[in-house]
Each structure stands twice: as structure tokens, then as C-alpha cells.
Design a protein around this motif. Structure first.
Motif, PDB file in Angstrom:
ATOM      1  N   GLU A 143      20.945   5.010 -88.621  1.00  0.00           N
ATOM      2  CA  GLU A 143      22.163   5.915 -89.187  1.00  0.00           C
ATOM      3  C   GLU A 143      22.053   5.485 -90.220  1.00  0.00           C
ATOM      4  O   GLU A 143      21.864   6.481 -91.294  1.00  0.00           O
ATOM      5  N   CYS A 145      19.324   4.945 -92.481  1.00  0.00           N
ATOM      6  CA  CYS A 145      18.342   6.005 -92.755  1.00  0.00           C
ATOM      7  C   CYS A 145      18.594   7.209 -93.227  1.00  0.00           C
ATOM      8  O   CYS A 145      18.101   8.042 -94.248  1.00  0.00           O
ATOM      9  N   THR A 146      19.140   8.084 -92.168  1.00  0.00           N
ATOM     10  CA  THR A 146      19.264   9.536 -92.116  1.00  0.00           C
ATOM     11  C   THR A 146      20.180   9.243 -93.331  1.00  0.00           C
ATOM     12  O   THR A 146      20.410  11.325 -94.053  1.00  0.00           O
ATOM     13  N   ARG A 147      21.083   8.811 -93.357  1.00  0.00           N
ATOM     14  CA  ARG A 147      22.288   9.198 -94.364  1.00  0.00           C
ATOM     15  C   ARG A 147      21.703   8.684 -95.883  1.00  0.00           C
ATOM     16  O   ARG A 147      21.726   9.930 -96.830  1.00  0.00           O
ATOM     17  N   ILE A 149      18.730   9.755 -96.675  1.00  0.00           N
ATOM     18  CA  ILE A 149      17.412  10.764 -96.537  1.00  0.00           C
ATOM     19  C   ILE A 149      18.709  12.029 -96.805  1.00  0.00           C
ATOM     20  O   ILE A 149      17.878  12.490 -97.725  1.00  0.00           O
ATOM     21  N   VAL A 163      10.470  14.052 -90.479  1.00  0.00           N
ATOM     22  CA  VAL A 163      10.512  12.205 -90.618  1.00  0.00           C
ATOM     23  C   VAL A 163      10.082  11.850 -89.784  1.00  0.00           C
ATOM     24  O   VAL A 163      10.227  12.358 -88.148  1.00  0.00           O
ATOM     25  N   TYR A 186      19.174  11.876 -82.113  1.00  0.00           N
ATOM     26  CA  TYR A 186      18.792  13.038 -83.370  1.00  0.00           C
ATOM     27  C   TYR A 186      17.630  14.305 -82.831  1.00  0.00           C
ATOM     28  O   TYR A 186      18.527  14.610 -83.332  1.00  0.00           O
ATOM     29  N   TRP A 191      16.940  16.855 -85.402  1.00  0.00           N
ATOM     30  CA  TRP A 191      16.857  15.703 -87.099  1.00  0.00           C
ATOM     31  C   TRP A 191      14.619  16.476 -86.570  1.00  0.00           C
ATOM     32  O   TRP A 191      14.463  16.538 -84.728  1.00  0.00           O
ATOM     33  N   LEU A 193      12.608  15.627 -86.339  1.00  0.00           N
ATOM     34  CA  LEU A 193      11.679  14.205 -86.397  1.00  0.00           C
ATOM     35  C   LEU A 193      10.525  14.050 -85.062  1.00  0.00           C
ATOM     36  O   LEU A 193      10.485  14.751 -84.596  1.00  0.00           O
TER      37      LEU A 193
END
Length: 264
Positions: A143, A145-147, A149, A163, A186, A191, A193
Motif C-alpha cells: 500500500e 509503495c502504491t501511494r 508511485i 509495476v 491490486y 493496477w 502489475l
């Protein structure tokens, strides 16, 4: 379009540890190619196959305490003197002081996590405590890391095409399952990914850098809990961690504390 790769490692996830960590570095894949070459160049210079913070710490202790009995000796570092061990660390850490690198750290205070399970005023919703500690730790790290990014890339007008997470391969089925489960959520949210990968520190050199970040962050937190704070940074890595604007819960920055005694 950016193709981001996140190299991550853990520290303190074994039984008996007071705190557990997952930490990792985030950068575009084009950055990592040059980084690997520079890191490998330092390894070659000091004739070291792989950097592992635990092994380096043991080697430093042995070199600084030659009169004591040392039943275990990290063979891959014992050819270095005390000063060479320090220079080796400094040169690797200097490679991390780069504006192209972002990082995230997730911290779990294990005792508090278990105590909160039965606390009506717990910090998190009951569903959080249905996870095991590692599951919570992984979820929190992803979480964050996604914020990061979103903040550094997406909202700054730098679109992200893909990602990829690459975790240290601990060869533990439950650990892999926890990571894959959290990342699956995600994927549902669209996302971009790529499939998660698990590699050893020798297979993926940037995981050695993640090991450095996770272990040193672990040292910070445990020592602060004992009232120990830094009189001066051990390396530029300390400065990188120390100047972080976005700090994980429970993290105490050195600038907020009056030093009680020094520690290296």
C-alpha cells in the motif's frame, strides 16, 4: 512511460523479534541496469561475492574484537580489515543517494499487533487482525509503495506502464502466498502489475540494497526503543532514512529526540 521495478527485503520476521520490517527501493527499470553495474563494481573492488548486512555486521564485530572467541566467521568478508569493511559499506551506501531512487519501509511492532487483537480500541479494524503478522506487513508495504508511485509518478504527470515487485526469496511457502494474495487485490483494481518474482540476493543485486535498507531501519527502531540514538550518521544511508518526510507509524526521527548516548 515508466516501467517501475520494486526490490524488497524483510528484517526481523523471525520468532522472538520485537519488530518486523519490509523495505524496498522503487525506480524505473532503466535505472536498475546501471545501478547493478555500479554495485557489482564495488563488490569486485573488495572481492566480495554478495553484501548481506548480517554477515557484514558479524565481520565488523570480529575485526574489532580480535581477542574474543568467534565460533562463526563470515568467510566471504574475513579477508577485509576493519577499515576496509567500513569503506566497503560506505561505497555501497553512497550508490543509494540518487534522486532516481524512491523507497518505502513498513514496520510492525509484533507485540502490539497481538495485544490489539483483543483490544476494543485497537488501531485497525478487526479484519486487519485476521491476518497473520507477515500478511499485515506485506499489505502495508504494498500500500505504501502504491501511494508513493501515485505521488511521485502518476500525479506528477509521469504515466506508469507497469509495476513489478521482486522480493527476496526466503523459500517459505506462506511468505510467498501472503505476497501473492495481497498483490491480487491490486490487480482487481486495474493496477498495471506484472507477475511478482522471488529472487535471491545473488540473483538480483538490488535486493542487497533492500537488505541494507531493511536491516538498518530495523537497527534504528530497536535501538531507539532502548534509548539509543545517533550522534552522527553511520553512512549516507542513515541520512536518507532520517530525512524521510513520510514516516511509517511508530517511526521516530532522530531530529525529534535529544540524544541520550551515541551508537554506531
Amino acid at each position: 512511460m515508466s516501467n517501475l521495478v520494486i526490490y524488497a527485503d524483510e528484517s526481523g520476521t523471525h520468532d522472538g523479534s520485537t519488530h518486523s520490517f519490509v523495505a524496498g527501493w522503487i525506480a524505473d527499470e532503466s535505472f536498475w541496469n546501471g545501478f547493478v553495474e555500479r554495485w557489482q563494481s564495488v563488490l569486485n573492488k573488495y572481492k566480495v561475492e554478495c553484501f548481506h548486512f548480517t554477515e557484514w555486521t558479524k565481520a565488523c564485530y570480529i575485526k574489532n574484537n580480535p581477542d574474543k572467541n568467534h565460533p562463526y566467521q563470515p568467510d566471504g568478508l574475513m579477508h577485509l580489515s576493519s577499515s576496509e569493511l567500513n569503506n566497503f559499506f560506505q561505497e555501497l551506501a553512497a550508490l543509494l543517494d540518487n534522486p532516481s531512487l524512491e523507497f518505502e519501509i513498513s514496520i510492525l511492532e509484533r507485540k502490539k499487533f497481538f495485544d490489539d487483537k483483543n483490544n476494543p480500541n485497537a488501531q485497525h479494524a478487526p479484519s486487519v487482525y485476521e491476518k497473520n503478522p507477515e500478511g499485515y506487513l506485506v499489505n502495508d508495504f504494498i500500500e505504501r509503495c502504491t501511494r508513493r508511485i501515485l505521488q511521485v509518478w502518476q500525479l506528477a504527470g509521469k504515466p506508469v506502464q507497469s509495476v513489478k515487485f521482486i522480493f527476496d526469496d526466503r523459500n517459505i511457502v506462506e511468505w510467498r502466498q501472503a505476497i501473492k494474495k495481497e498483490l491480487a487485490d491490486y490487480e482487481k483494481w486495474k493496477w498495471p502489475l506484472l507477475p511478482v518474482e522471488f529472487k535471491t540476493k545473488k540473483q538480483a543485486i538490488p535486493i542487497q540494497a533492500a537488505d541494507m535498507l531493511a536491516y538498518r531501519s530495523h537497527q534504528f527502531t530497536v535501538n531507539m526503543g532502548k534509548g539509543k540514538v545517533l550522534a552522527k550518521p553511520m553512512s549516507v544511508l542513515d541520512t536518507i532514512i532520517e530525512r524521510r518526510v513520510h514516516c511509517p507509524p511508530g517511526w521516530v526521527r532522530h531530529a525529534d529526540i535529544k540524544p541520550k548516548r551515541s551508537q554506531t
